[in-house]
Design an enzyme around this catalytic site. Structure first.
Site, mmCIF file in Angstrom:
data_model
loop_
_atom_site.group_PDB
_atom_site.id
_atom_site.type_symbol
_atom_site.label_atom_id
_atom_site.label_comp_id
_atom_site.label_asym_id
_atom_site.label_seq_id
_atom_site.Cartn_x
_atom_site.Cartn_y
_atom_site.Cartn_z
ATOM 1 N N LYS A 34 3.562 -6.990 3.957
ATOM 2 C CA LYS A 34 3.321 -5.581 3.657
ATOM 3 C C LYS A 34 2.927 -4.899 4.953
ATOM 4 C CE LYS A 34 0.140 -3.308 3.421
ATOM 5 N NZ LYS A 34 -0.755 -2.473 4.341
ATOM 6 N N THR A 41 0.881 -1.178 0.000
ATOM 7 C CA THR A 41 0.000 0.000 0.000
ATOM 8 C C THR A 41 0.916 1.225 0.000
ATOM 9 O OG1 THR A 41 -0.207 -0.151 2.411
ATOM 10 C CG2 THR A 41 -1.978 -1.097 1.084
ATOM 11 N N THR A 76 -0.712 -3.200 10.801
ATOM 12 C CA THR A 76 -1.467 -3.311 9.554
ATOM 13 C C THR A 76 -0.612 -4.062 8.633
ATOM 14 O OG1 THR A 76 -2.360 -1.167 9.715
ATOM 15 C CG2 THR A 76 -2.553 -2.170 7.614
#
Lengths: 385, 385
Positions: free
Chosen positions: B170, B148, B181
Site C-alpha cells: 500500500k 489508505t 509511506t
C-alpha cells in the site's frame, strides 16, 4: 522610491518588446558617482545563466557604473551565443552611456524562461530607449520592468543621518536558498568602499534572501547587487549601515514571499533550541520544503505530524521524544507526541507561524515559505506554453 | 494471489471499525511454517512510529510468525501510550493464534494519520475477527485492508521451479526514499534462512522502493517485510531468488507510482554518464523533487531548463556545458544548451521518460516520480479534516 531613493542614481524602465505582451521588460540603473563601488551575490546553482557568469566577473573588480536588467528571458542554458549576447548588451550600455563607461563595469541581469536566446534585435535598441528615459525618479519604472509573474513591483527604502539605502526586487517563483529567482538591485549614497559593501551585503542576504524558500527550486539567475555612489558625502558606521541594508533586504524578501506564485499563505518557520544555527537552518528548510505540509497549511489544517516527519529526515541533533511544535502559538506537539488541542489553532490569516523546538541547544533560525496550491500548479504547468 | 500465493501462509483482511467509513482496515498474515524466517527494512526517518520501533526489535531475531497491519491510523508520534498499544496488539495476536506464537515474533505495521492514538477498543476485537477469517486464499482481502488513499490494492507474484514469491503493498502519498509511506509484506515458500532473506530484500529495495520518490516526503511508518515458510521444500540458488524478490518489489513499486495521490503522469528519470551510482541517484532525486518541473510535466511542457536547474543544485561531478537531456527520447538539451526542437516531444502518455546525461562517467540510476497536480493539493489539503 526604489533604486533612485539614494542620491547619485538615475534609472529607467521601458518596454523593449522582449515580452510578447508589450509590458515593460528592460530596466537600466546608472550610478553617477562620485563613487562607483559595488558588491554582489549570485545563485549558488552550478548551472549559471550567462548574465550571472558575466556579472560575477564584473563584480570582482568592485566597480559597477550601471546595471541593465531584462525580464522576458533568462538567457540561461544558451551556450556561447548566450554569453556573447550578454557581452554585447554590456557593450551597448557602455556605448550609449558614453563618457567613462566601459563594458567591464556594466552588470547584466536577466530573468524569464530558461533555454531561449534573447531577441537582441529588440533588446539593443531598447537600451537606447532606456538610456534616453533615465531620470532621478525612474526607480519605480525600473522596478516594474523587471517583473515576470510578479503581481506587484517591490521596493524598499531606509533613510537616516543624511544617507539612504533603497532597492527593488523581482521574484515570484523558483524561490529557494542560494538565493531565489530573484533579481535585486540595492543602491546607497553612503560613501563606502566595495569591501564594506560586500561584507554588509553578505551579512544581510545570509539571513534574509537566503532564508526564503518559497518552492524549494533554486534558480540559475539569482543576482543581488549593492551599488554605492557616495553622493551623500556621509560615511556611516558599519553597524548602522549593515543594519539598514539588512532591513531593506528583509523588507524585500518578505515582499517576495507575500507575492509568491499561487500562494495563499506565508509560512514563518522558526526553529529554536537547536544545537547550532546550521542545524536550525537545515530543519527549517526541511519543513519549508515538505509538500504534504505545504498542502495541509493551504487547507488550514494544523497537521503537526508532517512537521515531525520533515524534522526526522534531517541530520540535526535532536531526540524524537523531546520535539515540540507550535502552530500559531498553540503547542500541538509536546515531547514528540500529542500536545494541546489542535482545534485551538486558528489559521485564517495569511501568515502562519510554525515553531519547532528541538530541545537540544540555544540556537535558532527563521525560514519563510509558502503553501502549495492548485494555483501554483496551474501557473507553473503553463509557464512556457 | 498476494501474500498467500506462496505455500505455508494464511491471511485475512476485515473491517475492524478503525476507519470511520467502515472500509476494511485490519490485515493479518500468518506464517504456518515449517520455517518462520524473516527479514525487514524500515523507514530511515528518525521520527519512527511505534510499530516501526516494535517491528525493528522483532526482526532482529530473524523470526516472524505473523504480521498484523492496520490502516486508519499510523500510531506515529503517540508517545509511550502508542508503543504500549503496539505491544498490546502483538500480544493479542499471539494470544488469539495460540500454540507456539509469542508476541516477540509478531510484527506490527500501521498506516494513516500521524499523531492520533489507535482505537484499541476496536482494533483488539478486530484481531479476533481477522484470525477467524484466516484462509489460504485471504491474500487479496489482506491487500485491500491496508489501503489508505490508494485507489486500487497492489499485489505481485513470481513463481518458478516449485517455489514462489508473492506480496502486497500500500502507498499513495508521502512516497520518498528511505522508503515511501508504504507497507509491504512479501512471502515465499522457499526454504531459506533469515540472513539470506535479509540480503535479498536489501538488494531488492535499494533499487526499487528506495528509488520511488513520488512527492519527496519521507514517512514515519515505512515497513517492508519478507517472510519465508519453507513449505515448498525448495532451496533456490541465491541469484534466482534475489531476482524474483527484485521483480516482485519492482512490480509493486511501479504500482505505487501508478496510483500516487492525484498524479496524472509517471516520470521515469534515468541518469546516465555519472561518475558514480551515488551521483546518479543524487541527481535523479533532485530532478524528481523539483516542483516546477513536476508542474511542467503535468502541463505536458518539455521544460528541460528546469531539469538543468535541478541538476545544478547537486554536488555530483559534471560540467554544465556537457549536460544533455532527453525527454521521451528527444534530446532537447545538448551540451548545456538548446538541442533538438522541443516541439518534437510528445507527452500525451501517462509515462514520461527523462534522461539526464552527465557526460562524466559510466554509472547510472533510475528514479521514479510523479507530476504535481491540483488534485494532489486538494487531496492533501483535506486529509485530516
Amino acid at each position: 522610491m526604489s533604486v533612485t531613493a539614494a542620491q547619485g542614481f538615475t534609472a529607467a524602465g521601458i518596454a523593449a518588446g522582449i515580452k510578447a505582451n508589450g509590458n515593460p521588460d528592460l530596466a537600466l540603473v546608472v550610478n553617477n558617482g562620485p563613487r562607483l563601488a559595488a558588491a554582489g551575490v549570485f545563485t549558488s546553482n552550478r548551472v549559471k545563466a550567462a548574465p550571472v557568469r558575466w556579472s560575477e566577473q564584473v563584480l570582482r573588480g568592485g566597480t559597477v557604473s550601471a546595471v541593465v536588467l531584462n525580464s522576458g528571458g533568462a538567457n540561461a542554458c544558451t551556450g556561447p551565443k548566450g554569453f556573447q549576447d550578454t557581452h554585447a548588451t554590456a557593450e551597448k550600455v557602455a556605448q550609449v552611456l558614453g563618457g567613462e563607461h566601459n563594458a567591464g563595469e556594466i552588470a547584466v541581469a536577466s530573468t524569464g524562461l530558461i533555454g531561449v536566446l534573447l531577441p537582441m534585435d529588440k533588446l539593443l535598441p531598447g537600451i537606447e530607449t532606456a538610456a534616453a528615459a533615465l531620470s532621478a525618479d525612474g526607480g519605480e519604472d525600473a522596478a516594474v520592468a523587471i517583473k515576470t509573474t510578479d503581481t506587484v513591483h517591490k521596493t524598499a527604502t531606509v533613510s537616516q543621518d543624511g544617507w539612504t539605502v533603497g532597492g527593488m526586487a523581482k521574484g515570484a517563483g523558483m524561490l529557494a536558498p542560494g538565493l531565489a529567482t530573484m533579481l535585486v538591485v540595492l543602491t546607497t549614497d553612503a560613501d563606502l568602499d566595495s569591501a564594506t559593501l560586500d561584507k554588509a551585503l553578505r551579512d544581510a542576504t545570509r539571513t534574509t534572501f537566503d532564508r526564503v524558500d518559497s518552492d524549494g527550486c533554486m534558480s540559475t539567475n539569482d543576482t543581488v547587487l549593492l551599488l554605492a555612489s557616495g553622493a551623500s558625502g556621509q560615511v556611516p558606521a558599519y553597524e548602522a549601515f549593515a543594519e539598514a541594508v539588512r532591513t531593506v533586504c528583509d523588507d524585500l524578501a518578505r515582499q517576495l514571499i507575500g507575492d509568491a506564485e499561487g500562494a495563499s499563505k506565508d509560512i514563518r518557520i522558526e526553529v529554536v533550541g537547536a544545537a547550532s544555527e546550521q542545524d536550525a537552518v537545515e530543519v527549517g528548510r526541511s519543513i519549508a520544503r515538505n509538500n504534504l505540509l505545504k498542502c495541509a497549511i493551504h487547507g488550514e489544517d494544523p497537521n503537526w505530524g508532517r512537521v515531525l516527519s520533515a524534522i526526522g529526515t534531517t541530520r540535526a541533533a535532536f531526540d524524537p521524544d523531546r520535539l515540540n511544535v507550535a502552530i500559531n502559538g498553540v503547542w500541538v506537539c509536546k515531547n514528540g507526541s500529542v500536545g494541546e488541542d489542535r482545534d485551538l489553532v486558528s489559521m485564517k490569516d495569511r501568515e502562519v507561524r510554525i515553531t519547532a523546538d528541538l530541545s537540544t541547544g540555544s540556537e535558532s533560525a527563521v525560514i519563510w515559505a509558502n503553501d502549495l496550491t492548485a494555483e501554483y500548479v496551474h501557473e507553473n504547468s503553463a509557464y512556457s506554453s
